[in-house]
Scaffold this active site. Structure first.
Site, short mmCIF file in Angstrom:
data_model
loop_
_atom_site.label_atom_id
_atom_site.label_comp_id
_atom_site.label_asym_id
_atom_site.label_seq_id
_atom_site.Cartn_x
_atom_site.Cartn_y
_atom_site.Cartn_z
N ASP A 11 -11.35 9.67 88.03
CA ASP A 11 -11.23 10.62 89.14
C ASP A 11 -11.39 9.90 90.47
O ASP A 11 -12.02 8.83 90.54
CB ASP A 11 -12.28 11.73 89.04
CG ASP A 11 -11.82 12.99 89.77
OD1 ASP A 11 -10.64 13.03 90.19
OD2 ASP A 11 -12.62 13.92 89.93
N GLY A 12 -10.80 10.45 91.48
CA GLY A 12 -10.94 9.90 92.82
C GLY A 12 -11.37 11.00 93.77
O GLY A 12 -11.14 12.18 93.50
N GLU A 49 -7.41 7.87 93.09
CA GLU A 49 -7.07 8.26 91.71
C GLU A 49 -6.46 7.07 90.98
O GLU A 49 -6.80 6.78 89.83
CB GLU A 49 -6.05 9.41 91.71
CG GLU A 49 -6.55 10.71 92.31
CD GLU A 49 -7.41 11.54 91.36
OE1 GLU A 49 -7.93 12.57 91.80
OE2 GLU A 49 -7.58 11.14 90.19
N ASP A 136 -15.94 13.11 88.62
CA ASP A 136 -15.88 13.71 89.95
C ASP A 136 -17.18 13.46 90.70
O ASP A 136 -17.20 13.04 91.85
CB ASP A 136 -15.61 15.21 89.77
CG ASP A 136 -15.58 15.94 91.09
OD1 ASP A 136 -14.87 15.48 91.99
OD2 ASP A 136 -16.29 16.95 91.23
N GLY A 305 -29.97 33.11 65.26
CA GLY A 305 -30.56 34.38 64.86
C GLY A 305 -31.00 34.30 63.41
O GLY A 305 -31.20 33.20 62.87
N GLY A 307 -29.58 34.63 60.41
CA GLY A 307 -28.80 33.83 59.46
C GLY A 307 -29.03 32.34 59.66
O GLY A 307 -29.33 31.60 58.71
N ILE A 329 -28.59 38.80 70.71
CA ILE A 329 -28.59 39.97 71.58
C ILE A 329 -29.28 41.14 70.88
O ILE A 329 -29.72 42.07 71.52
CB ILE A 329 -27.16 40.39 71.99
CG1 ILE A 329 -26.32 40.80 70.78
CG2 ILE A 329 -26.47 39.33 72.81
CD1 ILE A 329 -25.07 41.59 71.14
N ARG A 374 -26.69 45.46 65.21
CA ARG A 374 -26.80 45.49 63.73
C ARG A 374 -27.71 46.63 63.28
O ARG A 374 -27.55 47.73 63.76
CB ARG A 374 -27.32 44.15 63.19
CG ARG A 374 -26.27 43.07 63.26
CD ARG A 374 -26.67 41.91 62.38
NE ARG A 374 -26.07 40.69 62.87
CZ ARG A 374 -24.94 40.18 62.39
NH1 ARG A 374 -24.36 40.75 61.37
NH2 ARG A 374 -24.44 39.09 62.90
N HIS A 471 -17.89 42.97 71.97
CA HIS A 471 -18.30 41.61 72.35
C HIS A 471 -18.51 41.41 73.84
O HIS A 471 -18.97 40.35 74.24
CB HIS A 471 -17.29 40.61 71.78
CG HIS A 471 -17.35 40.55 70.29
ND1 HIS A 471 -16.64 41.41 69.50
CD2 HIS A 471 -18.07 39.76 69.45
CE1 HIS A 471 -16.90 41.15 68.23
NE2 HIS A 471 -17.77 40.16 68.17
O1 F6P Z 1 -25.76 39.57 65.83
C1 F6P Z 1 -25.01 39.70 66.99
C2 F6P Z 1 -23.83 40.61 66.78
O2 F6P Z 1 -23.15 40.71 67.99
C3 F6P Z 1 -24.17 41.99 66.25
O3 F6P Z 1 -24.73 42.82 67.22
C4 F6P Z 1 -22.85 42.43 65.71
O4 F6P Z 1 -23.00 43.37 64.67
C5 F6P Z 1 -22.27 41.16 65.15
O5 F6P Z 1 -22.95 40.10 65.81
C6 F6P Z 1 -20.80 41.02 65.34
O6 F6P Z 1 -20.39 39.84 64.73
P1 F6P Z 1 -18.92 39.23 64.90
O7 F6P Z 1 -18.89 38.51 66.20
O8 F6P Z 1 -18.81 38.29 63.75
O9 F6P Z 1 -17.96 40.35 64.86
#
Ligand code: F6P
Length: 549
Positions: A11-12, A49, A136, A305, A307, A329, A374, A471
């Site tokens: 970069d320049g 550059e 940069d 989370g 899992g 969340i 959930r 989402h």
């Molecule tokens: O665990 C976070 C979460 O957004 C839940 O609230 C929702 O049920 C799930 O993930 C949705 O998952 P995906 O993004 O796989 O549709």
């Protein structure tokens, strides 16, 4: 990367055209990262550059394969459309009959690319790519470093905002440059931790990554290896050393610079990854452990989370030192009062409810807002209360339609010809089941919002509409609360690493950041306590939960 391959970013930067300018390049080769930069007194951005590319290519042995990344369209086009050869043929005169500027550099560039196999790649711009962003910063720094641009004066802002102008320059060592080499692998002076983000993304992930990387580097002379795309990167050894400059400027950015996956399970990892967290396929946890060893990683930090933390716990059982950072969340993890990401999701949901309110009121409708969470009702409860929802439906309190209708009618009688229902995606009618969307053998909570809305229209003469926030709740910039919580969590995780206090999850208890055994953190789901003062407060202001309590 093979031994003959080089990745170069250039970069320049210039404070005027002409004016004092800086150039920089990052050169990556096998384990080495080399940063070079320099400056010229009276120059143009285009020259800088070009200079960056020439200087970088000078450091590549002939016969190498080079992928050269630049955000200069001019340079990339000149190369890809072979203008240089044309200029050379025409005696370095352009098609308009003018002498080609910066001939010295173009000629050298021609020679350099003649001895190597160069692929020129256009990158989008400073903020789109970390290495380009680094270049940069270095290039701008090179302007400032010798006081050329009045580093502490008014001119600095002008450079940073990219405006032109030619500040007075008294003296400048022309064409000096610095070389700094960093060792990526096999530097055993530093302790290393591994880092991955697993599960669904949420606001604040980047803030944690930043805190872990900076916390480790600045306080404990330790470094962080990041695995891309959650546990998939751990299995496939898709990893890199995260330099502290790479986390600069990401505090407020949503998503995760590491990428994530909520289905890849090293204990069940088929050729194309996994379909979900269940064990039906191939155990690749051994590969994951080998990869950690190969990088010399002492401890794996998992930001995730339920899992992802469950997987972290399984690795701890295999003898891998692990530290967890609670992200979701949904706020449904035991052992912490709050997870980061929750506040941002609630803020987004609250803003949405505020907006839905106006349509509900104008059209005299019953508006149903379905939120995530959930099998826990935290988002619905918190956003429902903050947004003044009249009815809040959560999985912890199975609802009855009659109670919902009664509440709507009571409001109508009081002159409130509209109602807002906030429903958690996991809520369900008493005696019924949660609503799912089924795709193959994957089930996702979805559909309760429209089911409630349909039933209201059937049971009343009011119009109803459902909105699924989905989402949106996981996207965007983290709130200030989440930025601070994420930073505190990240720093605490590094402290635990330093103390070698492993197999713990950092957590918030009251106002304090503490840690709890990972075992406790994965022991179930934290759900809304229906006898809590929060639920009582909602009831006290007339909110209905769609059932008697
Ligand atoms: O665990 C976070 C979460 O957004 C839940 O609230 C929702 O049920 C799930 O993930 C949705 O998952 P995906 O993004 O796989 O549709």
């Amino acid at each position: 990367m093979s031994t003959a391959e080089f990745y170069i970013y250039t970069d320049g930067a210039c404070s005027g055209n002409p004016g004092p300018g800086g150039w920089a390049a990052v050169i990556m080769h096998v384990d080495q990262v080399q940063e070079i930069s320099g400056h010229e007194e009276k120059t143009t951005n285009q020259r800088m550059e070009l200079k960056a590319a020439v200087e970088a290519l000078r450091r590549v042995p002939p016969g190498s394969r080079v992928k050269l990344h630049s955000d200069s369209a001019y340079l990339v086009n000149c190369f890809n459309q072979d203008w240089m050869t044309r200029w050379q043929k025409n005696g370095w005169v352009t098609s308009k009959g003018q002498a080609v500027e910066n001939q010295d550099l173009w000629r050298e560039l021609l020679e350099l690319i003649g001895t190597n196999e160069v692929e020129w790649i256009k990158v989008k711009g400073h903020s789109s790519d970390q290495l380009n962003q680094r270049c940069d910063l270095l290039a701008r720094g090179a302007i400032d470093s010798e006081g050329l641009n009045g580093a502490n004066g008014a001119n600095k802002n002008r450079v940073l905002s990219g405006l032109s102008g030619s500040p007075a320059v008294e003296k400048a060592p022309v064409d000096s440059y610095k070389v700094r080499t960093k060792t990526r692998k096999n530097d055993r002076r530093l302790r290393r931790l591994g880092l991955l983000t697993g599960g669904g993304d949420c606001p604040g992930l980047n803030a944690v990554i930043r805190a872990v990387v900076k916390g480790a580097a600045y306080n404990y002379n330790s470094e962080v290896v990041g695995f891309n795309n959650g546990f998939r990167g751990l299995v496939e050894n898709d990893a890199y050393l995260i330099e502290d400059f790479a986390v600069s400027g990401i505090l407020n950015r949503g998503g995760t610079i590491l990428g994530t996956s909520n289905r890849d399970n090293p204990f069940d990892f088929g050729p194309g990854g996994s379909t979900d967290y269940r064990d039906t396929n191939k155990d690749r946890s051994g590969d994951a452990v080998n990869n950690l060893d190969e990088w010399g990683i002492e401890c794996l930090v998992v930001i995730g989370g339920d899992g992802s933390l469950l997987l972290a716990h399984r690795f701890s059982k295999l003898g891998v030192p692990v530290i967890g950072i609670p992200k979701t969340i949904d706020n449904d993890l035991p052992a912490t009062d709050v997870t980061f990401g929750f506040d941002s999701a609630v803020t987004t949901a609250t803003e949405a409810i505020d907006k839905i309110h106006t349509t509900a009121e104008s059209h005299h409708r019953v508006m149903v807002v379905e939120v995530m969470g959930r099998n826990a009702g935290w988002i619905a409860l918190q956003a429902g209360m903050a947004g003044g929802g009249d009815i809040i439906l959560i999985p912890e309190l199975p609802f009855k339609y009659q109670y919902i209708v009664d509440k709507i009618m009571e409001r109508n009688r009081r002159g409130k010809k509209f109602s807002i229902i906030v429903v958690a995606e996991g809520a369900y009618p008493a005696g019924g089941e949660p609503s799912y969307q089924v795709k193959g053998d994957v089930k996702r909570l979805s559909g309760i919002g429209s089911a409630v809305s349909r039933e209201i229209e059937k049971r009343t003469d009011m119009e109803s509409r459902a909105t699924v926030l989905g989402h949106l709740q996981r996207g965007g910039s983290p709130t200030s609360y989440d930025r601070v919580l994420a930073t505190r969590f990240g720093v605490k995780a590094v402290e635990l690493f330093q103390e070698k206090k492993y197999n713990e999850m950092v957590c918030l208890r009251g106002h304090n950041i503490e840690s709890a055994p990972l075992e406790e953190a994965v022991s179930g789901t934290k759900r809304v306590d229906i006898s809590s003062d929060q639920v009582r407060a909602a009831l006290a202001v007339g909110t209905s939960f769609g059932c008697p309590i």
